[in-house]
Every structure is written in C-alpha cells, then in structure tokens.
Design a protein around this motif. Structure first.
Motif, PDB file in Angstrom:
ATOM      1  N   LEU A   1     -11.170   9.242   2.319  1.00 61.10           N
ATOM      2  CA  LEU A   1     -10.515   8.010   2.754  1.00 61.10           C
ATOM      3  C   LEU A   1     -11.259   7.422   3.945  1.00 61.10           C
ATOM      4  CD1 LEU A   1      -8.037   6.090   2.479  1.00 61.10           C
ATOM      5  CD2 LEU A   1      -6.920   7.514   4.206  1.00 61.10           C
ATOM      6  N   ARG A   2     -11.653   6.164   3.822  1.00 59.42           N
ATOM      7  CA  ARG A   2     -12.338   5.481   4.919  1.00 59.42           C
ATOM      8  C   ARG A   2     -11.380   4.616   5.718  1.00 59.42           C
ATOM      9  NH1 ARG A   2     -17.557   1.806   3.736  1.00 59.42           N
ATOM     10  NH2 ARG A   2     -16.120   0.016   3.711  1.00 59.42           N
ATOM     11  N   GLU A   3     -10.467   3.929   5.021  1.00 55.02           N
ATOM     12  CA  GLU A   3      -9.512   3.059   5.710  1.00 55.02           C
ATOM     13  C   GLU A   3      -8.327   2.795   4.800  1.00 55.02           C
ATOM     14  OE1 GLU A   3     -11.036  -1.246   5.756  1.00 55.02           O
ATOM     15  OE2 GLU A   3     -12.892  -0.087   5.505  1.00 55.02           O
TER      16      GLU A   3
ATOM     17  N   ALA B   1      -3.259  -5.734   7.554  1.00 50.83           N
ATOM     18  CA  ALA B   1      -2.131  -5.386   8.413  1.00 50.83           C
ATOM     19  C   ALA B   1      -2.069  -3.865   8.520  1.00 50.83           C
ATOM     20  CB  ALA B   1      -0.824  -5.924   7.838  1.00 50.83           C
ATOM     21  N   PRO B   2      -1.720  -3.322   9.684  1.00 50.03           N
ATOM     22  CA  PRO B   2      -1.693  -1.859   9.855  1.00 50.03           C
ATOM     23  C   PRO B   2      -0.767  -1.185   8.855  1.00 50.03           C
ATOM     24  CG  PRO B   2      -1.553  -2.964  11.978  1.00 50.03           C
ATOM     25  CD  PRO B   2      -1.412  -4.033  10.941  1.00 50.03           C
ATOM     26  N   PHE B   3      -1.187  -0.025   8.387  1.00 54.63           N
ATOM     27  CA  PHE B   3      -0.370   0.777   7.489  1.00 54.63           C
ATOM     28  C   PHE B   3       0.530   1.680   8.323  1.00 54.63           C
ATOM     29  CE2 PHE B   3       0.411   4.589   4.904  1.00 54.63           C
ATOM     30  CZ  PHE B   3       0.992   3.996   3.787  1.00 54.63           C
ATOM     31  N   THR B   4       1.834   1.633   8.060  1.00 54.27           N
ATOM     32  CA  THR B   4       2.807   2.420   8.806  1.00 54.27           C
ATOM     33  C   THR B   4       3.777   3.094   7.842  1.00 54.27           C
ATOM     34  OG1 THR B   4       4.524   0.717   9.044  1.00 54.27           O
ATOM     35  CG2 THR B   4       2.686   0.653  10.623  1.00 54.27           C
TER      36      THR B   4
ATOM     37  N   ILE C   1      -3.506  -0.707   0.674  1.00 53.51           N
ATOM     38  CA  ILE C   1      -4.858  -0.904   0.180  1.00 53.51           C
ATOM     39  C   ILE C   1      -5.666   0.256   0.755  1.00 53.51           C
ATOM     40  CG2 ILE C   1      -6.822  -2.471   0.013  1.00 53.51           C
ATOM     41  CD1 ILE C   1      -4.163  -3.639  -1.057  1.00 53.51           C
ATOM     42  N   SER C   2      -6.168   1.116  -0.115  1.00 58.43           N
ATOM     43  CA  SER C   2      -6.893   2.297   0.319  1.00 58.43           C
ATOM     44  C   SER C   2      -8.356   2.192  -0.128  1.00 58.43           C
ATOM     45  CB  SER C   2      -6.270   3.571  -0.261  1.00 58.43           C
ATOM     46  OG  SER C   2      -4.947   3.732   0.229  1.00 58.43           O
ATOM     47  N   VAL C   3      -9.247   2.471   0.818  1.00 60.78           N
ATOM     48  CA  VAL C   3     -10.689   2.407   0.553  1.00 60.78           C
ATOM     49  C   VAL C   3     -11.256   3.812   0.684  1.00 60.78           C
ATOM     50  CG1 VAL C   3     -12.891   1.402   1.259  1.00 60.78           C
ATOM     51  CG2 VAL C   3     -10.789   0.060   1.500  1.00 60.78           C
ATOM     52  N   TYR C   4     -11.798   4.325  -0.438  1.00 56.66           N
ATOM     53  CA  TYR C   4     -12.419   5.638  -0.457  1.00 56.66           C
ATOM     54  C   TYR C   4     -13.925   5.482  -0.621  1.00 56.66           C
ATOM     55  CZ  TYR C   4      -7.653   7.206  -1.439  1.00 56.66           C
ATOM     56  OH  TYR C   4      -6.303   7.444  -1.352  1.00 56.66           O
ATOM     57  N   GLU C   5     -14.673   6.316   0.066  1.00 50.93           N
ATOM     58  CA  GLU C   5     -16.130   6.252  -0.061  1.00 50.93           C
ATOM     59  C   GLU C   5     -16.677   7.578  -0.538  1.00 50.93           C
ATOM     60  OE1 GLU C   5     -17.825   5.205   3.671  1.00 50.93           O
ATOM     61  OE2 GLU C   5     -17.133   7.016   4.719  1.00 50.93           O
TER      62      GLU C   5
END
Length: 243
Positions: free
Chosen positions: A217-219, A227-230, A237-241
């Motif tokens: 997980l990158r972000e 918007a911040p994830f809480t 929205i998940s960004v994997y690298e």
C-alpha cells in the motif's frame, strides 16, 4: 457454484438496465487522479471496463486505455458509445488479467472487485495484476468500506408510485462476507428481476491480498479528491505499488 459466480452474470443481466452504460458518477476527479499516476501517453489497463465511464475520458487525455470485461453484452454496448468503439477490450474474467502488458497503471473502479464472489478469485486478481505491472507500476482500487449491519436488512422498499413499486431482497452471509440481492420492480406490465451478488472486503484484507501478490500500500484516501481516510470513511481509493 451458482449463476452469481459466473463472471459474466452481472453484466449480462444489467447491461439492458441503462440507456447509456457510460453514465454514472462524474468521472472527472477519478480521471485526474489516475492521469497523475502514469506517464503521459502510456498504455493503462481498466479491469471491468463496463461502459467506459472512466476509460473513455482517460483515453481522451491521450492514454492508450485497454480493458477487460466479463460480459460480451456490456462490450457490445460499449461499442455503441462515442469513444468506446475503438478501445481494445478483451472479453474474459478480470481476475485472470488476460491483457499481456506491461502497464504502469492498472485500475478497477466503482466496487467492481467485489463482483468477484469468491476470495480466491479476488486474490488471483492481485496476483495477476502484479504480473502485468511494470517496475514501479501501481494498482488502484475504488471500493466501499463494508457496513455489515446495513446488509442484514432483508427487505428494503426502493420506490412506491401510483403505478409501480420497487423493493430489494437481501441474503447476507457474514462468514463468507457475501451479499446476494434481488432488485424487484412491479408495474402494470408485470415484474422485473435484477439480481446481483458481492463479496465485500475490509481495507485490511485487501492490503493482505496485495502483500501476498508482492504489492504494498502506497496511499489511501476517502475519495478521488484525496480527502483523508478515517474510521468514518464510507469509501476508499487505495493505491498499491509493485514492491
């Protein structure tokens, strides 16, 4: 195995539900987000491309968008939409990721990963995405955060009019994390059934699937606007690298 587990089932049953399959939430923010993750003009891949709601405007930005879609009925509809007639799309199960790549960006939007109704196939998706990513490439997911209590309501009224009514019946298996729903519309012409099934995952389970595939997980954000994830976020929205 039931019809719900056929990768083409959802698209085949729902393709005729909408006049234009490219319609839906405004894709502008999603396209802006995705365009910032890949080199200009590069080839990118959308899993479950559907009616091209995101793919078509992303292609208009100059990206060579490829797609995979389980339902031939949906692909046929995509071909009737301006900009969708020339997109290279393979018909097949998105979990297999049949497009050879490599790609700097692979993405799946609008909870479509959850249309895969078995955990094994969701795991396969991560593994096969990792196989076609180029070094430094990213996999982007748009998913809802499960609300288990909401799925236990087995009857919901959707709409009541003077000449029609709509309601939804739901069966929820908490252990399998599986929801089966039947959307029923009744009017003077008779009744129509629109079934669907999801296997939902919490973000932590998705992160584990990613790790098993060699991704990290990158972000993670609550929406395409970053918007911040809480703990109160309804979507992510998940960004994997590629690790």
């Amino acid at each position: 195995m039931t019809d719900f587990d056929d990768p083409a089932f959802f698209g085949d049953r729902w393709a005729g539900r909408y006049d234009d399959l490219s319609q839906g939430p405004d894709p502008t923010a999603a396209v802006d987000f995705l365009a910032g993750l890949a080199p200009a003009g590069s080839s990118v891949l959308e899993l479950a491309i559907g009616g091209g709601r995101v793919a078509i405007p992303l292609a208009r930005r100059g990206f060579a968008v490829e797609g995979v879609e389980a339902s031939q009925a949906v692909v046929d509809r995509l071909r009737t939409i301006s900009g969708g007639e020339s997109l290279p799309v393979l018909t097949g199960d998105m979990a297999d990721v049949p497009n050879p790549g490599p790609f700097p960006l692979v993405y799946v939007v609008w909870n479509s990963l959850f249309n895969l109704t078995a955990q094994d196939r969701q795991v396969d998706t991560f593994r096969n995405v990792a196989r076609v990513l180029e070094p430094g490439g990213v996999f982007v997911l748009e998913c809802y955060v499960p609300d288990v209590a909401a799925y236990d309501s087995q009857f919901r009224t959707d709409a009541v009019h003077e000449d029609s009514a709509g309601f939804t019946l739901t069966v929820h298996d908490r252990i399998a994390q599986r929801i089966e729903m039947q959307h029923v519309t009744v009017d003077a012409t008779g009744f129509r059934l629109l079934p669907t099934a999801h296997r939902y995952c919490w973000p932590a389970e998705l992160d584990l699937m990613a790790r098993l595939a060699g991704l990290r997980l990158r972000e993670r954000w609550s929406d395409w606007h970053r918007a911040p994830f809480t703990s109160r976020s309804a979507d992510h929205i998940s960004v994997y690298e590629l690790a």
